[in-house]
Design an enzyme around this catalytic site. Structure first.
Site, short mmCIF file in Angstrom:
data_model
loop_
_atom_site.label_atom_id
_atom_site.label_comp_id
_atom_site.label_asym_id
_atom_site.label_seq_id
_atom_site.Cartn_x
_atom_site.Cartn_y
_atom_site.Cartn_z
CB THR A 71 -0.92 -0.01 1.24
OG1 THR A 71 -1.76 -1.17 1.15
CG2 THR A 71 -1.77 1.24 1.31
CG ASN A 151 -5.88 -7.96 -5.89
OD1 ASN A 151 -5.73 -7.30 -6.91
ND2 ASN A 151 -6.74 -7.61 -4.96
N GLY A 200 6.29 -7.75 1.08
CA GLY A 200 6.91 -8.94 1.64
C GLY A 200 5.94 -10.02 2.08
CG HIS A 201 1.81 -9.33 3.72
ND1 HIS A 201 0.60 -9.95 3.57
CD2 HIS A 201 1.63 -8.06 3.28
CE1 HIS A 201 -0.28 -9.08 3.07
NE2 HIS A 201 0.33 -7.93 2.88
CB THR A 237 13.79 4.36 12.91
OG1 THR A 237 14.20 5.63 13.44
CG2 THR A 237 14.77 3.29 13.35
CB CYS A 325 -8.72 -4.57 1.32
SG CYS A 325 -7.00 -4.91 1.06
N1 PLP Z 1 -1.41 -4.45 -4.37
C1 PLP Z 1 -1.95 -5.66 -4.55
C2 PLP Z 1 -2.14 -6.17 -5.95
C3 PLP Z 1 -2.33 -6.43 -3.47
O1 PLP Z 1 -2.89 -7.63 -3.67
C4 PLP Z 1 -2.15 -5.92 -2.17
C5 PLP Z 1 -2.59 -6.69 -0.98
O2 PLP Z 1 -3.63 -7.32 -0.99
C6 PLP Z 1 -1.57 -4.66 -2.02
C7 PLP Z 1 -1.20 -3.96 -3.15
C8 PLP Z 1 -1.32 -4.06 -0.67
O3 PLP Z 1 -0.20 -4.63 -0.07
P1 PLP Z 1 0.01 -4.54 1.51
O4 PLP Z 1 -0.95 -5.52 2.13
O5 PLP Z 1 1.44 -4.95 1.72
O6 PLP Z 1 -0.24 -3.14 1.92
#
Ligand code: PLP
Length: 385
Positions: A71, A151, A200-201, A237, A325
Site C-alpha cells: 500500500t 489479486n 513482503g507478506h 527509522t 481488504c
Molecule cells: N497491491 C496488490 C495487488 C495487493 O494484492 C495488495 C494486498 O492485498 C496490495 C497492493 C497491498 O499490499 P500490503 O498488504 O502490503 O499493503
C-alpha cells in the site's frame, strides 16, 4: 486438517524467516543511522536485504526504497511521481480499472486535487487492450500505473508491451507486482517500467515490509518527511527485523526452481477441473491462460460467495471472496464488475489461491468437501439468483 488456500491475502512465514527475524530482533537492535557498532550491524542487515530484493527483480540495490508494504509503495509511486511532475504541467494519470485500492484511491485523491484521471477498462478476461492505452495517453500524461498480476483473478497484464508504448511517448510507468513476485519471474529491465511495487507478506516475509523499486535518476517526491533514510525518499527509522525477514524470504523465492510453479499450477488445474466436473453451475472467471499459476476464481450459480466461504471455513478450509481488504464488506468486487460479470456471478465468486505449502491431499479434500456444501447451500436457498 486445516487447509490454507488464501495465499493471495497473505502467505505463511517459512521457519527460516521466523528464525532470522527473531535473531535480528534480539541481536540487531541498533538504529541503522547510528555510527557505533550496533548501528553498523543494523545497517548491514539493511544492505543485505536491499541486495537480496534487488537480485529478486533484476535491479540495483541503490534503486530499492524500503517501505511498510504494498500500500505504501503504491501510494509513494503514484503520488510521488505526480507531485514531482506537477510543476512541469503534467497533470494526467492513467491506471487500469482493476488496480488494487492502494493505486485507485491514490489516483482518486489526485483527481480531487485537480488532476485529470483515466481508468482503463479491461476485456472480459481482465486484460487491458494495448489500443486502449495508446488512445488514453496525451501530452499531459505523467504516469501510467498497471498491475502485473491481479489479486482476485490472477490475470497477468502485458506490462512490457504497454510500458514500451507509454515510454515511447515520454510517459512514466509504474507496475504493482505484489501478486506476481514468487509466482512468476519478475525482472524490472525486461518489463521496461520505471517503478515497481512489492510486498513482503505475500511471499513469506513478515507483514509491514515491502519495497518500491525506482529506476535510477527518476524524480520522486517523498510522501513521509523527516530524516534522510532511504536516500531521502522515505523518512523513518527502518524496520530492521522485518527487513531481515524480507531478505530471507526474497532469497528463498530467488532460489525456488521453476518446477515449483509448475507443481502449483498443476494442483490449481486439478482443483479447477475437479470443481467444474463435480459442481454443476460452476464457472471460472478471468483468463485461464494468462494467469499466475496459483490463482483460481470460480463462481457458483445460486450460491452466496460469503456463505460458501463461511461453510468452507467450518470445514477447516480457508478461501476468500476476493481481495482481503474488500471481503468482509458487502461492496461487490470492482474487479469482477470490470470484467463485465453479472451481479449474481460477482456475488457468487470464490477465490482459491495456492502456495508452496499446498499439497495434492489438500486439493482432494477440497474436492470431497465442496460439492456437497454447494448442494446444501443451494437446497437451503442460501444464495442469490
Ligand atoms: N497491491 C496488490 C495487488 C495487493 O494484492 C495488495 C494486498 O492485498 C496490495 C497492493 C497491498 O499490499 P500490503 O498488504 O502490503 O499493503
Amino acid at each position: 486438517m486445516r487447509i490454507y488456500l488464501d495465499y493471495n491475502a497473505t502467505a505463511p512465514v517459512p521457519p527460516a524467516v521466523v528464525d532470522a527475524v527473531a535473531v535480528a530482533l534480539r541481536d540487531c537492535y541498533g538504529n541503522a543511522s547510528s555510527v557505533h557498532v550496533f548501528g553498523q550491524q543494523a545497517k548491514s542487515v539493511l544492505d543485505e536485504s536491499r541486495s537480496a530484493v534487488a537480485r529478486l527483480i533484476g535491479a540495483e540495490p541503490s534503486e530499492i526504497v524500503f517501505t511498510a508494504g504494498g500500500t505504501e509503495s503504491d501510494n509513494l509511486a503514484v503520488r510521488g511521481v505526480a507531485e514531482a511532475l506537477e510543476s512541469a504541467g503534467r497533470r494526467h494519470l492513467i491506471a487500469s480499472a482493476i488496480e488494487h485500492e492502494a493505486v485507485l484511491n491514490s489516483v482518486k485523491a489526485l483527481g480531487k486535487r485537480g488532476w485529470t484521471t483515466t481508468l482503463l477498462q479491461v476485456d472480459g478476461t481482465g486484460v487491458i487492450a494495448p489500443g486502449a492505452l495508446a488512445a488514453a495517453i496525451g501530452d499531459r500524461t505523467a504516469l501510467v500505473s498497471i498491475m502485473l498480476a491481479n489479486n482476485e483473478l490472477g490475470t497477468i497484464q502485458p506490462v512490457a508491451e504497454l510500458a514500451a508504448m507509454a515510454r515511447a511517448r515520454g510517459v512514466l510507468v509504474h507496475t504493482d507486482a505484489v501478486q506476481a513476485i514468487g509466482k512468476i519471474p519478475v525482472d524490472v529491465r525486461a518489463l521496461g517500467v520505471d517503478l515497481l511495487t512489492l510486498s513482503g507478506h505475500k511471499f513469506g516475509a513478515p507483514k509491514g515490509v515491502g519495497a518500491l523499486w525506482v529506476r535510477r535518476g527518476l524524480a520522486l517526491q517523498a510522501q513521509s518527511t523527516g530524516g534522510r533514510q532511504e536516500r531521502g525518499r522515505r523518512a523513518g527509522t527502518e524496520n530492521v527485523p522485518g527487513l531481515e525477514g524480507l531478505r530471507v524470504a526474497a532469497d528463498i523465492v530467488s532460489r525456488t526452481p521453476a518446477a515449483e510453479a509448475r507443481r502449483i499450477a498443476s494442483l490449481r488445474d486439478r482443483l479447477e477441473s475437479g470443481v467444474l466436473g463435480l459442481v454443476p453451475g460452476s464457472v471460472v472467471n478471468g483468463d485461464a491462460a494468462a494467469r499466475v499459476p496459483n490463482t483460481s476464481n470460480i463462481s457458483f450459480e445460486r450460491v452466496e460467495g460469503e456463505s460458501l466461504v463461511i461453510a468452507l471455513d467450518l470445514e477447516g478450509i480457508a478461501v476468500s471472496t476476493g481481495s482481503a481488504c474488500s471481503s468482509g464488506t458487502l461492496e461487490p468486487s470492482h474487479v469482477l464488475r470490470a470484467i463485465g460479470l453479472s451481479s449474481s456471478r460477482v456475488q457468487s465468486a470464490i477465490r482459491f489461491s495456492l502456495g508452496p505449502g499446498t499439497t495434492e491431499a489438500e486439493i482432494d479434500r477440497v474436492l470431497d468437501v465442496l460439492p456437497p456444501l454447494v448442494a446444501r447451500l443451494r437446497s437451503r436457498g442460501g444464495g442469490r439468483g
